[in-house]
Write an enzyme that holds these catalytic residues in place. Structure first.
Site, PDB file in Angstrom:
ATOM      1  N   HIS A 191      57.074  68.463  44.207  1.00  0.00           N
ATOM      2  CA  HIS A 191      58.082  67.886  43.818  1.00  0.00           C
ATOM      3  C   HIS A 191      57.770  67.892  41.934  1.00  0.00           C
ATOM      4  O   HIS A 191      58.571  67.008  41.825  1.00  0.00           O
ATOM      5  CB  HIS A 191      58.582  66.646  44.745  1.00  0.00           C
ATOM      6  CG  HIS A 191      58.439  65.387  44.168  1.00  0.00           C
ATOM      7  ND1 HIS A 191      56.928  64.960  45.348  1.00  0.00           N
ATOM      8  CD2 HIS A 191      58.808  64.229  43.586  1.00  0.00           C
ATOM      9  CE1 HIS A 191      56.986  63.311  44.856  1.00  0.00           C
ATOM     10  NE2 HIS A 191      57.766  63.253  44.243  1.00  0.00           N
ATOM     11  N   LYS A 195      60.020  67.888  38.187  1.00  0.00           N
ATOM     12  CA  LYS A 195      60.547  67.135  37.467  1.00  0.00           C
ATOM     13  C   LYS A 195      60.479  67.131  36.060  1.00  0.00           C
ATOM     14  O   LYS A 195      59.719  68.101  35.075  1.00  0.00           O
ATOM     15  CB  LYS A 195      58.898  65.251  37.349  1.00  0.00           C
ATOM     16  CG  LYS A 195      59.234  64.987  38.727  1.00  0.00           C
ATOM     17  CD  LYS A 195      58.443  63.602  38.773  1.00  0.00           C
ATOM     18  CE  LYS A 195      58.108  63.069  40.245  1.00  0.00           C
ATOM     19  NZ  LYS A 195      58.993  61.575  40.027  1.00  0.00           N
ATOM     20  N   ASP A 248      46.906  61.542  48.455  1.00  0.00           N
ATOM     21  CA  ASP A 248      48.329  61.764  48.556  1.00  0.00           C
ATOM     22  C   ASP A 248      48.783  61.932  46.347  1.00  0.00           C
ATOM     23  O   ASP A 248      50.056  62.969  47.152  1.00  0.00           O
ATOM     24  CB  ASP A 248      48.698  59.588  48.646  1.00  0.00           C
ATOM     25  CG  ASP A 248      49.659  59.905  49.362  1.00  0.00           C
ATOM     26  OD1 ASP A 248      51.107  60.737  49.548  1.00  0.00           O
ATOM     27  OD2 ASP A 248      50.950  58.926  48.469  1.00  0.00           O
ATOM     28  N   HIS A 253      49.956  65.771  42.718  1.00  0.00           N
ATOM     29  CA  HIS A 253      50.936  65.511  41.831  1.00  0.00           C
ATOM     30  C   HIS A 253      50.244  65.278  40.833  1.00  0.00           C
ATOM     31  O   HIS A 253      50.263  65.922  39.657  1.00  0.00           O
ATOM     32  CB  HIS A 253      51.478  63.985  42.220  1.00  0.00           C
ATOM     33  CG  HIS A 253      51.800  64.617  43.534  1.00  0.00           C
ATOM     34  ND1 HIS A 253      52.996  65.227  44.438  1.00  0.00           N
ATOM     35  CD2 HIS A 253      52.240  63.142  44.586  1.00  0.00           C
ATOM     36  CE1 HIS A 253      53.193  65.474  45.054  1.00  0.00           C
ATOM     37  NE2 HIS A 253      53.378  63.722  45.559  1.00  0.00           N
ATOM     38  N   LYS A 349      49.190  52.097  44.554  1.00  0.00           N
ATOM     39  CA  LYS A 349      49.927  51.086  44.706  1.00  0.00           C
ATOM     40  C   LYS A 349      49.968  49.517  44.448  1.00  0.00           C
ATOM     41  O   LYS A 349      48.902  49.318  44.683  1.00  0.00           O
ATOM     42  CB  LYS A 349      50.479  51.383  46.433  1.00  0.00           C
ATOM     43  CG  LYS A 349      49.805  52.478  46.921  1.00  0.00           C
ATOM     44  CD  LYS A 349      51.591  53.398  47.417  1.00  0.00           C
ATOM     45  CE  LYS A 349      51.707  54.405  47.466  1.00  0.00           C
ATOM     46  NZ  LYS A 349      52.792  55.455  47.445  1.00  0.00           N
ATOM     47  N   LYS A 354      56.061  50.261  37.387  1.00  0.00           N
ATOM     48  CA  LYS A 354      55.960  51.651  38.132  1.00  0.00           C
ATOM     49  C   LYS A 354      55.968  52.230  36.556  1.00  0.00           C
ATOM     50  O   LYS A 354      56.714  52.112  35.178  1.00  0.00           O
ATOM     51  CB  LYS A 354      56.968  52.242  38.398  1.00  0.00           C
ATOM     52  CG  LYS A 354      58.424  53.428  37.843  1.00  0.00           C
ATOM     53  CD  LYS A 354      57.286  53.884  40.247  1.00  0.00           C
ATOM     54  CE  LYS A 354      58.214  56.001  39.943  1.00  0.00           C
ATOM     55  NZ  LYS A 354      56.989  56.648  40.743  1.00  0.00           N
TER      56      LYS A 354
END
Ligand code: BG6
Length: 510
Positions: A191, A195, A248, A253, A349, A354
């Protein structure tokens, strides 16, 4: 390219991805008029329920997650949503599923086109693909004997990440997929490629003349790619404890961003040209020697904070787990453009903020002609140029350069040109899955991964994942505090290569 209508068959209809992302994304595409009027969705999962029951279940999720919600559009879109209960790993289910696909396809006018979406636990990918194959549901390419024999229909499959868990399992999955589908019908989705700013990297580099001549090791000191999240692992431990940040986020990504930043100019914006350049980037990644891994990788696991448990204390995390919730890699490429320029990739994490961004740090000017002026450090006093491509939370590209401060004295200070995509283009942000699924419907694989790329990406990270990484994992429990920028070893990693992480908050004025 025309968007063909099709039945989008979602395996894993009751899963989180379907509710949070896929259906809201399809609704957004429907509202934007991008989804062909005949297209429809057929969700499958084990539990029995009617079309209407599933529609009712989905409504609150769409309300919450779609960019817009209005009753009238939802009511119209809901008529395109169907449900079929079956065990997708049993051959016995497939005659019934096949009939249902035909029935809803005919009802909406989809001419036998089927787009499968594997939104299930990864261990179910292979059994489902094998069932699809044995049921003779793939008629495109190799075997032209269509579900609807009167038309030359297509069948394609979208495979969600994680695509395998290491180099060997990815290769096996590719083989299984390859037995059922042509490579042109396999859409390995990421995904991040949906973007805007990630796609914008290609426009920035190749639709302009001013950046490409300096886009190489001669002018660029280092490149940082960050995907920092404030959220923790929370209730995803069942998946995450077997995965970790490298699997992950980084191998998937961040490597996608890396290929766009580092690739040679493709001859054409087409799937074949773009994908072959991406494969070359992955091929050029240097695999470090086993005894020098700590020069290239730092791992971390967040500790507790107040009454909030650390990762190791979460329910579902194995006793003594060394799964990393933070990873930083220093990667080098053996090619003429990038030899010697480190690419620092990090993701974690429960970090301070962010932030998903690419920071291109240029070398300082070759000579400092201002070195004798008061207030300017005669050594390396000039601040190097920097380009920041911010993917989230804002979507922007910023270019920092030095300027004379107005006044009698000749003083220098930094200026930053800031292009905010939303301010400039006024387009509404949509869920990244929507445009990617539409691309799959029109047969455009540009923003999907080729099998060689996936296998190469695994090969590049395996030393940091398999038994060779034991030393990197020793003692990572609680080695960084929630709300920080990760473990001290990560700062030491970039310092070893002569750099420092960019932790500036872009939202703050400079
Ligand atoms: C997913 C990961 O693929 O991407 C998650 O499994 C992560 O762990 C998410 O939170 C991040 O995506 P985004 O679009 O919020 O950066």
């Amino acid at each position: 390219m025309q968007v063909d209508s099709c039945v989008l068959v979602i395996f894993g209809a009751s899963g989180d991805l379907t509710r949070r992302k896929l259906i809201p994304a399809m609704f957004e595409m429907f509202c934007a008029g991008l989804l062909p009027r005949e297209a429809c969705v057929l969700g499958t999962a084990r539990r029995a329920k009617s079309d209407d029951e599933w529609r009712e279940e989905l409504e609150p999720w769409v309300r919450e997650h779609a960019a817009h919600f209005d009753e009238a559009s939802w009511h119209k879109f809901a008529q395109h949503i169907h449900y079929h209960a079956c065990d997708a790993t049993s051959d016995d289910s497939y005659p019934g599923l096949r009939d249902r696909i035909e029935e809803v396809g005919k009802r909406h006018g989809c001419s036998g086109n089927v787009l499968f979406f594997l939104s299930v636990a990864p261990n179910l990918y292979e059994p489902i693909v094998e069932c699809i194959d044995r049921a003779g549901m793939v008629t495109e390419g190799k075997r032209w004997c269509s579900i609807d024999p009167s038309s030359r229909s297509w069948q394609r499959i979208i495979v969600e990440k994680p695509f395998g868990t290491d180099a060997a399992t990815a290769a096996t999955l590719n083989r299984v997929l390859g037995r059922a589908f042509e490579e042109e019908a396999i859409y390995r989705i990421d995904h991040y490629l949906g973007k805007e700013v990630v796609q914008g990297i290609l426009a920035f580099r190749f639709a302009n003349t001013i950046f490409e001549p300096i886009w190489n090791q001669r002018y660029i000191d280092n490149i940082q790619i960050t995907a920092a999240e404030t959220v923790g692992v929370e209730d995803r431990t069942a998946f995450y404890d077997g995965a970790g940040a490298i699997r992950d986020m980084i191998q998937s990504h961040l490597f996608q961003i890396l290929t766009f930043v580092a690739m040679e100019p493709p001859t054409l914006y087409s799937a074949a040209h773009v994908r072959s350049e991406k494969i070359k980037v992955i091929d050029a990644l240097r695999i470090p020697q086993d005894d020098r891994l700590e020069e290239y990788c730092a791992l971390g696991q967040y500790g507790p904070e107040g009454d909030q448990p650390g990762y190791a204390e979460l329910e579902g995390v194995a006793e003594g787990s060394t799964t990393e919730t933070y990873a930083a890699l220093a990667l080098f490429m053996d090619n003429w453009r990038w030899a010697g320029t480190p690419f620092f990739l990090r993701s974690g994490k429960r970090l301070a903020r962010k932030s998903t961004e690419v920071v291109i740090s240029f070398r300082p000017p070759a000579a400092n002609l201002f070195r004798k002026l008061p207030g300017i450090d005669g050594g390396n006093g000039l601040i190097p140029n920097r380009i920041v491509m911010e993917i989230a939370p804002r979507e922007s590209i910023r270019v920092r350069f030095e300027s004379k401060v107005p006044g009698l004295e000749f003083k220098l200070d930094s200026l930053e040109m800031d292009s905010d995509f939303h301010e400039r283009f006024k387009v509404e942000e949509v869920e990244a899955y929507g445009p990617l699924i539409i691309d799959a419907m029109r047969g455009d694989q540009t923003l999907f991964k080729h099998r060689y790329e996936v296998e190469g990406a695994w090969a590049a990270v395996m030393p940091f994942l398999d038994e060779r990484s034991a030393g990197l994992r020793a003692g990572i429990r609680g080695n960084y505090a929630p709300g920080s920028w990760g473990p001290a070893s990560s700062d030491a990693l970039v310092a070893r290569h002569g750099a420092a992480w960019n932790n500036e908050n872009a939202a703050q004025p400079h």
